[in-house]
Design a protein around this motif. Structure first.
Motif, short mmCIF file in Angstrom:
data_model
loop_
_atom_site.label_atom_id
_atom_site.label_comp_id
_atom_site.label_asym_id
_atom_site.label_seq_id
_atom_site.Cartn_x
_atom_site.Cartn_y
_atom_site.Cartn_z
N VAL A 55 0.84 -1.20 0.00
CA VAL A 55 0.00 0.00 0.00
C VAL A 55 0.87 1.25 0.00
CG1 VAL A 55 -1.61 1.35 1.40
CG2 VAL A 55 -2.03 -1.07 0.99
N LEU A 56 1.91 1.25 0.83
CA LEU A 56 2.83 2.39 0.83
C LEU A 56 3.53 2.52 -0.52
CD1 LEU A 56 4.39 2.09 4.39
CD2 LEU A 56 2.71 3.75 3.59
N GLY A 57 3.92 1.40 -1.09
CA GLY A 57 4.55 1.43 -2.42
C GLY A 57 3.61 1.96 -3.48
N THR A 58 2.33 1.61 -3.36
CA THR A 58 1.34 2.12 -4.32
C THR A 58 1.15 3.62 -4.16
OG1 THR A 58 0.21 -0.01 -4.35
CG2 THR A 58 -1.04 1.89 -5.12
N CYS A 59 1.08 4.09 -2.92
CA CYS A 59 0.89 5.52 -2.69
C CYS A 59 2.12 6.34 -3.09
CB CYS A 59 0.54 5.78 -1.23
SG CYS A 59 -1.13 5.25 -0.81
N LEU A 60 3.30 5.77 -2.92
CA LEU A 60 4.52 6.51 -3.23
C LEU A 60 5.01 6.31 -4.66
CD1 LEU A 60 6.48 5.93 0.09
CD2 LEU A 60 5.26 7.99 -0.62
#
Length: 92
Positions: A55-60
């Motif tokens: 999720v963090l990878g998707t947001c960033l």
């Protein structure tokens, strides 16, 4: 480069589409990742070690985080044949 990104965000014609992309793609895809992992029965440990970083990878990083989740999903969260049958019944 970072200088190029900063230069792009100084242009008002670029800022609006960039924010729309962030809101629509990143947040909705992140939401889909979490709901999909819950539906597939992921454990709390899997959420902490795999889903949260995706999720963090998707947001960033956008599609990179989503692609990472899709790969992990195929390996660690396969759909059993009984689940796929019930999914088909829900669709019909």
């Amino acid at each position: 480069t970072m200088e190029g990104v900063v230069a792009l965000f100084r242009d008002p014609d670029v800022v609006f589409p960039a924010w729309i992309h962030y809101i629509v793609f990143d947040l909705l895809v992140s939401r889909m990742i979490v709901f999909d992992s819950v539906q597939r029965g992921a454990s709390s440990t899997f959420h902490f070690l795999a889903v949260v970083p995706c999720v963090l990878g998707t947001c960033l990083f956008g599609p990179t985080g989503f692609l990472t989740y899709m790969i992990l999903r195929q390996i660690f969260l396969p759909v059993s044949s009984s689940d796929s049958t019930s999914e088909k019944a829900k669709i019909l």
